[in-house]
Design a protein around this motif. Structure first.
Motif, PDB file in Angstrom:
ATOM      1  N   TYR A 142       0.731  -1.503  -0.161  1.00  0.00           N
ATOM      2  CA  TYR A 142      -0.017   0.490  -0.079  1.00  0.00           C
ATOM      3  C   TYR A 142       0.723   1.594  -0.402  1.00  0.00           C
ATOM      4  O   TYR A 142       2.105   1.129   0.700  1.00  0.00           O
ATOM      5  N   ASN A 143       0.399   2.720  -0.929  1.00  0.00           N
ATOM      6  CA  ASN A 143       1.458   3.485  -0.457  1.00  0.00           C
ATOM      7  C   ASN A 143       0.391   4.168   0.963  1.00  0.00           C
ATOM      8  O   ASN A 143      -0.399   5.313   0.945  1.00  0.00           O
ATOM      9  N   GLU A 144       1.216   4.396   1.293  1.00  0.00           N
ATOM     10  CA  GLU A 144       1.632   5.626   2.936  1.00  0.00           C
ATOM     11  C   GLU A 144       0.687   6.458   2.594  1.00  0.00           C
ATOM     12  O   GLU A 144       0.027   6.998   3.690  1.00  0.00           O
ATOM     13  N   ASN A 145       1.702   7.269   1.967  1.00  0.00           N
ATOM     14  CA  ASN A 145       1.230   8.543   1.614  1.00  0.00           C
ATOM     15  C   ASN A 145      -0.328   8.731   1.025  1.00  0.00           C
ATOM     16  O   ASN A 145      -1.182   9.606   1.147  1.00  0.00           O
ATOM     17  N   LYS A 146      -1.548   8.292   0.123  1.00  0.00           N
ATOM     18  CA  LYS A 146      -1.949   7.917   0.056  1.00  0.00           C
ATOM     19  C   LYS A 146      -3.115   7.831   0.388  1.00  0.00           C
ATOM     20  O   LYS A 146      -3.952   7.912   1.164  1.00  0.00           O
ATOM     21  N   PHE A 147      -2.774   6.790   1.566  1.00  0.00           N
ATOM     22  CA  PHE A 147      -3.791   6.528   2.759  1.00  0.00           C
ATOM     23  C   PHE A 147      -3.745   7.622   3.554  1.00  0.00           C
ATOM     24  O   PHE A 147      -4.908   7.359   4.578  1.00  0.00           O
ATOM     25  N   ILE A 148      -2.345   8.392   4.300  1.00  0.00           N
ATOM     26  CA  ILE A 148      -2.581   9.264   5.013  1.00  0.00           C
ATOM     27  C   ILE A 148      -3.743  10.296   4.128  1.00  0.00           C
ATOM     28  O   ILE A 148      -4.439  11.082   4.832  1.00  0.00           O
ATOM     29  N   ASP A 149      -3.867  10.680   3.056  1.00  0.00           N
ATOM     30  CA  ASP A 149      -4.357  11.886   2.338  1.00  0.00           C
ATOM     31  C   ASP A 149      -5.339  11.732   2.542  1.00  0.00           C
ATOM     32  O   ASP A 149      -6.628  12.315   2.849  1.00  0.00           O
ATOM     33  N   ILE A 150      -6.042   9.737   2.417  1.00  0.00           N
ATOM     34  CA  ILE A 150      -7.134   9.381   2.408  1.00  0.00           C
ATOM     35  C   ILE A 150      -8.163   9.887   3.444  1.00  0.00           C
ATOM     36  O   ILE A 150      -9.263  10.549   3.476  1.00  0.00           O
ATOM     37  N   ILE A 151      -7.382   9.428   4.917  1.00  0.00           N
ATOM     38  CA  ILE A 151      -7.784   9.384   5.920  1.00  0.00           C
ATOM     39  C   ILE A 151      -8.418  11.122   6.542  1.00  0.00           C
ATOM     40  O   ILE A 151      -8.832  11.065   7.124  1.00  0.00           O
ATOM     41  N   ASN A 152      -6.975  11.549   5.982  1.00  0.00           N
ATOM     42  CA  ASN A 152      -7.098  13.331   6.507  1.00  0.00           C
ATOM     43  C   ASN A 152      -8.295  13.497   5.579  1.00  0.00           C
ATOM     44  O   ASN A 152      -9.345  14.378   6.661  1.00  0.00           O
ATOM     45  N   ARG A 153      -8.672  13.770   4.584  1.00  0.00           N
ATOM     46  CA  ARG A 153      -9.400  14.009   3.524  1.00  0.00           C
ATOM     47  C   ARG A 153     -11.477  14.008   4.038  1.00  0.00           C
ATOM     48  O   ARG A 153     -12.542  14.583   4.289  1.00  0.00           O
ATOM     49  N   PHE A 154     -11.385  12.312   5.226  1.00  0.00           N
ATOM     50  CA  PHE A 154     -12.663  11.972   5.653  1.00  0.00           C
ATOM     51  C   PHE A 154     -12.344  11.981   6.948  1.00  0.00           C
ATOM     52  O   PHE A 154     -13.315  10.697   7.436  1.00  0.00           O
ATOM     53  N   ASP A 155     -11.729  12.436   7.417  1.00  0.00           N
ATOM     54  CA  ASP A 155     -11.381  12.953   9.491  1.00  0.00           C
ATOM     55  C   ASP A 155     -11.644  11.436   9.886  1.00  0.00           C
ATOM     56  O   ASP A 155     -12.183  11.408  10.568  1.00  0.00           O
ATOM     57  N   LEU A 156     -10.443  10.718   9.653  1.00  0.00           N
ATOM     58  CA  LEU A 156      -9.923  10.030   9.866  1.00  0.00           C
ATOM     59  C   LEU A 156      -9.031  10.039  10.725  1.00  0.00           C
ATOM     60  O   LEU A 156      -8.251   8.410  11.539  1.00  0.00           O
ATOM     61  N   SER A 157      -8.454  11.298  10.744  1.00  0.00           N
ATOM     62  CA  SER A 157      -7.313  10.743  11.279  1.00  0.00           C
ATOM     63  C   SER A 157      -6.996  10.540  12.946  1.00  0.00           C
ATOM     64  O   SER A 157      -5.465   9.819  13.328  1.00  0.00           O
ATOM     65  N   GLU A 158      -8.069  11.342  13.607  1.00  0.00           N
ATOM     66  CA  GLU A 158      -8.178  10.942  14.614  1.00  0.00           C
ATOM     67  C   GLU A 158      -8.568   9.355  15.273  1.00  0.00           C
ATOM     68  O   GLU A 158      -7.191   8.670  16.560  1.00  0.00           O
ATOM     69  N   LYS A 159      -8.874   8.748  14.455  1.00  0.00           N
ATOM     70  CA  LYS A 159      -9.239   7.310  14.447  1.00  0.00           C
ATOM     71  C   LYS A 159      -7.739   6.230  14.653  1.00  0.00           C
ATOM     72  O   LYS A 159      -7.769   5.322  15.359  1.00  0.00           O
ATOM     73  N   TYR A 160      -7.333   7.048  13.448  1.00  0.00           N
ATOM     74  CA  TYR A 160      -5.273   6.392  13.570  1.00  0.00           C
ATOM     75  C   TYR A 160      -5.009   6.373  14.383  1.00  0.00           C
ATOM     76  O   TYR A 160      -4.021   5.782  14.868  1.00  0.00           O
ATOM     77  N   LYS A 161      -5.079   7.724  14.467  1.00  0.00           N
ATOM     78  CA  LYS A 161      -3.868   8.280  15.169  1.00  0.00           C
ATOM     79  C   LYS A 161      -4.052   7.015  17.214  1.00  0.00           C
ATOM     80  O   LYS A 161      -3.517   6.616  17.324  1.00  0.00           O
ATOM     81  N   ASP A 162      -5.414   7.212  16.940  1.00  0.00           N
ATOM     82  CA  ASP A 162      -5.591   6.124  18.462  1.00  0.00           C
ATOM     83  C   ASP A 162      -5.238   4.534  18.400  1.00  0.00           C
ATOM     84  O   ASP A 162      -5.073   3.646  18.877  1.00  0.00           O
ATOM     85  N   LEU A 163      -5.905   4.860  16.787  1.00  0.00           N
ATOM     86  CA  LEU A 163      -4.911   3.215  15.890  1.00  0.00           C
ATOM     87  C   LEU A 163      -3.977   2.866  17.308  1.00  0.00           C
ATOM     88  O   LEU A 163      -3.498   2.007  17.743  1.00  0.00           O
ATOM     89  N   ARG A 164      -3.231   3.800  16.348  1.00  0.00           N
ATOM     90  CA  ARG A 164      -1.415   3.469  16.190  1.00  0.00           C
ATOM     91  C   ARG A 164      -1.474   3.576  17.726  1.00  0.00           C
ATOM     92  O   ARG A 164      -0.367   2.828  18.260  1.00  0.00           O
ATOM     93  N   LYS A 165      -1.686   4.114  18.565  1.00  0.00           N
ATOM     94  CA  LYS A 165      -1.362   4.665  19.680  1.00  0.00           C
ATOM     95  C   LYS A 165      -1.919   2.979  20.959  1.00  0.00           C
ATOM     96  O   LYS A 165      -1.311   2.320  22.000  1.00  0.00           O
ATOM     97  N   ARG A 166      -3.225   2.588  20.642  1.00  0.00           N
ATOM     98  CA  ARG A 166      -2.875   1.910  21.735  1.00  0.00           C
ATOM     99  C   ARG A 166      -3.111   0.543  20.828  1.00  0.00           C
ATOM    100  O   ARG A 166      -2.482  -0.574  21.077  1.00  0.00           O
ATOM    101  N   PHE A 167      -2.624  -0.214  19.578  1.00  0.00           N
ATOM    102  CA  PHE A 167      -1.754  -1.021  18.785  1.00  0.00           C
ATOM    103  C   PHE A 167      -0.742  -1.702  17.529  1.00  0.00           C
ATOM    104  O   PHE A 167      -0.736  -2.181  17.659  1.00  0.00           O
ATOM    105  N   LEU A 168      -0.504  -0.367  17.274  1.00  0.00           N
ATOM    106  CA  LEU A 168       0.452  -0.234  17.362  1.00  0.00           C
ATOM    107  C   LEU A 168       2.161   0.223  18.165  1.00  0.00           C
ATOM    108  O   LEU A 168       2.187   1.049  18.836  1.00  0.00           O
TER     109      LEU A 168
END
Length: 168
Positions: A142-168
């Motif tokens: 997968y393309n990390e930059n594209k993924f980050i662009d998508i989650i930023n445009r669809f207001d998912l960045s906080e969910k991603y931060k939470d996921l990273r904090k809890r599981f990565l």
């Protein structure tokens, strides 16, 4: 699966559905190590009247007319339970619009892009989706930059931060 793909492509040719893309667990198989799934999820675009309370009725009418069994929301096509899902939000609509054409079992078909699948998994937040999403982070497909662009445009960045904090 080959026969299922042929029938799906025939549904497009006949105009019953305008376009489709493989999503869910079966789409994951294309990009990363498989996990358990029993059905084929398809995001579809079909012509429907906005006031239609049963927008998938043409598909179920087609199934009944052609002796395809249904089990719950699934239509059994060549032995595979297929769930047809309308693009129910803007992320999924964009994912369908940006689908990729691939060849599986010598048949042309369409699939959601890895980055869109990942964003949808993040958005839905179901435990199975979280498990699948975490597997994507271990794979180079997968393309990390594209993924980050998508989650930023669809207001998912906080969910991603939470996921990273809890599981990565």
């Amino acid at each position: 699966m080959k026969k299922t793909l042929q029938i799906l492509n025939n549904l497009v040719e006949s105009g019953i559905i305008k376009e489709y893309a493989i999503a869910g667990g079966m789409a994951q198989f294309y990009y990363i190590e498989p996990s358990v799934t029993y059905d084929l999820d398809l995001i579809v675009n079909i012509d429907v009247d906005e006031k239609d309370l049963a927008p998938l009725h043409k598909l179920y009418d087609w199934a009944a007319h052609n002796d395809y069994k249904t089990e719950g929301e699934h239509i059994i096509i060549a032995g595979i339970p297929v769930q047809f899902l309308l693009a129910y939000n803007s992320l999924i609509s964009e994912a369908l619009y940006n689908r990729a054409q691939i060849t599986l079992f010598e048949e042309k078909t369409f699939i959601l892009g890895a980055e869109y699948l990942m964003a949808i998994m993040l958005q839905t937040g179901r435990p199975i989706d979280r498990e699948r999403l975490l597997r994507f982070f271990d794979e180079p497909n997968y393309n990390e930059n594209k993924f980050i662009d998508i989650i930023n445009r669809f207001d998912l960045s906080e969910k991603y931060k939470d996921l990273r904090k809890r599981f990565l």
